[in-house]
Scaffold this motif. Sequence first.
Motif, short mmCIF file in Angstrom:
data_model
loop_
_atom_site.label_atom_id
_atom_site.label_comp_id
_atom_site.label_asym_id
_atom_site.label_seq_id
_atom_site.Cartn_x
_atom_site.Cartn_y
_atom_site.Cartn_z
N LEU A 1 0.89 -1.26 0.04
CA LEU A 1 0.01 -0.01 -0.08
C LEU A 1 0.84 1.33 0.01
O LEU A 1 1.63 1.41 0.87
CB LEU A 1 -0.94 -0.15 1.32
CG LEU A 1 -1.87 1.16 1.29
CD1 LEU A 1 -2.86 1.07 -0.03
CD2 LEU A 1 -2.83 1.25 2.60
N PRO B 1 2.10 5.27 0.19
CA PRO B 1 1.70 6.03 1.33
C PRO B 1 0.97 7.27 0.43
O PRO B 1 0.80 7.39 -0.76
CB PRO B 1 3.20 6.92 1.66
CG PRO B 1 4.09 6.35 0.62
CD PRO B 1 3.66 4.97 0.07
N ASP B 2 0.49 8.29 1.16
CA ASP B 2 -0.38 9.54 0.52
C ASP B 2 0.70 10.25 -0.30
O ASP B 2 1.33 11.14 0.26
CB ASP B 2 -1.19 10.24 1.58
CG ASP B 2 -1.80 11.19 0.96
OD1 ASP B 2 -2.02 11.47 -0.15
OD2 ASP B 2 -2.28 12.16 1.72
N LEU B 3 0.83 10.00 -1.37
CA LEU B 3 1.79 10.77 -2.42
C LEU B 3 1.37 12.24 -2.59
O LEU B 3 1.97 12.98 -3.29
CB LEU B 3 2.17 10.12 -3.77
CG LEU B 3 2.80 8.64 -3.44
CD1 LEU B 3 3.04 7.93 -4.83
CD2 LEU B 3 4.02 8.79 -2.54
N GLY B 4 0.26 12.57 -2.28
CA GLY B 4 -0.33 13.90 -2.47
C GLY B 4 0.26 14.90 -1.07
O GLY B 4 -0.02 16.15 -1.37
N GLY B 5 0.52 14.14 -0.06
CA GLY B 5 1.02 15.14 0.83
C GLY B 5 2.50 15.64 0.67
O GLY B 5 3.00 15.54 -0.28
N GLN C 1 -0.52 11.38 -13.01
CA GLN C 1 -1.55 11.66 -12.23
C GLN C 1 -1.85 13.12 -12.97
O GLN C 1 -1.10 13.84 -13.06
CB GLN C 1 -1.12 11.97 -10.66
CG GLN C 1 -0.88 10.57 -10.21
CD GLN C 1 -1.06 10.88 -8.62
OE1 GLN C 1 -2.06 10.63 -7.89
NE2 GLN C 1 0.02 11.34 -7.96
N TRP D 1 9.68 8.80 0.98
CA TRP D 1 9.15 8.95 -0.40
C TRP D 1 9.62 10.45 -0.99
O TRP D 1 9.79 11.18 -0.08
CB TRP D 1 7.86 8.29 -0.74
CG TRP D 1 6.81 9.12 0.01
CD1 TRP D 1 6.41 9.09 1.34
CD2 TRP D 1 6.10 10.55 -0.45
NE1 TRP D 1 5.46 10.10 1.85
CE2 TRP D 1 5.32 10.96 0.52
CE3 TRP D 1 6.14 11.19 -1.78
CZ2 TRP D 1 4.85 12.16 0.39
CZ3 TRP D 1 5.86 12.33 -1.94
CH2 TRP D 1 4.84 12.91 -0.95
N ARG E 1 8.29 16.56 -4.18
CA ARG E 1 7.43 16.74 -2.88
C ARG E 1 8.03 15.23 -2.12
O ARG E 1 8.11 14.30 -2.51
CB ARG E 1 6.03 16.38 -3.34
CG ARG E 1 4.89 17.14 -2.75
CD ARG E 1 3.56 16.94 -3.43
NE ARG E 1 3.35 15.67 -3.71
CZ ARG E 1 3.20 15.31 -4.95
NH1 ARG E 1 3.30 16.19 -6.04
NH2 ARG E 1 2.88 14.08 -5.49
N GLY F 1 7.88 13.00 1.47
CA GLY F 1 7.29 12.71 2.99
C GLY F 1 7.96 11.60 3.50
O GLY F 1 9.02 11.03 3.21
#
Length: 380
Positions: free
Chosen positions: A259, A261-265, A302, A318, A331, A333
């Motif tokens: 799964l 991670p939230d790559l948008g953060g 995306q 990441w 970006r 995180g």
Amino acid sequence: MTDDTQLRARLADRVAESGHLRTQAWREAVEAVPRHEFLRDGFFERVDGLGPTGWQPVMPDDAEWLDRVYEDESLVTQIAGTVVPRDICGAIMRAPTSSSTMPSLVVRMLEKLRVEDGDRVLEVGTGTGYSTALLCHRLGDDRVTSVEVDPEVAGRARAALGGCGWTPELVVGDGLAGHRAGAPYDRVIATCGALTVPQAWIDQTRPGGTVLATVCGWLYASELARLTVHGDGTASGRLLGEQVSFMLARPQLPPPFGLLPDLGGGEERRTVLGADALTEDWNTRFVAQLAAPRAQRFTMTQGGRAEHILIDVESGAWAALCETDGRWTVRQGGPEPIWDAVEEHVGRWRAEGAPGLERFVITVTPEGQTITWPARSRGR
């Protein structure tokens, strides 16, 4: 001469012309060892149009099989960890897991191993047994030990070697652990990639002996390293500037992404180092890999634009890089800014004049492995 004798002589000529076969002893080995005997179970060839992992079998009863065996190319012999050519009718779309390495690369490594008469050699990664046979011809099979992690692969190699009259010591096990029962060795050679040179190989090599290994990482930039073992249990040497590529030792294969991670953060900033540096230049990717040895890379789309992702699954760190109008942003995180480490490492290497990888020094101690480059001398 028989047909395969002519083919062996032709192969030796080709490898010599490429500059990799330089000594008479190894030429005699190439001319003596029948490569086809180690590929009697067939091999897989790439199928165009089925993507990067589409493969179909080529068997001994196919008209082109014998000629293909004596081409200077790597031949895939196993897919997905268990599938061999006789198991397939048609094509399979999975990743290769074992192969017969292209003869010029095998010989290039054997030449660089610098064996001498009477040396005892540990080979890590028996594979089909072809390189093992070359060592047996050169040194005598009583001087050769080879370790293979896959029991079925090892069994086929044992049968092929025995059929040709060679009976080296063949061991089924984790090659990263070497084979302590046969130590000490004068030379250790690995025909699989390793994230780090195992201390076991150092411990099982006599002081003054040589370890030849391919060091790599999960960004898949790899280099051949030759180390001299010292009496204090350490080893050091240089990278050889050889862009060789082997399948990773199976215990060191990267973990699945799982799964994501939230790559948008994360936090976003401009970066002077773009993801293109990792795809366009081997040396830059290798240096980046030193900064993030457990990172994996992939690309996803995306919002209509490509994002280049670097992720360390184990730590959760990441980075996502995007290019807009020729400018790169990143970006990041997770517990540590992974791209900061890559950017700093590559920037420092470039500031030192981007020395070639053949100038890099590798050191292995019981505490771990380090790879460094020489600092550029500065005038007063």
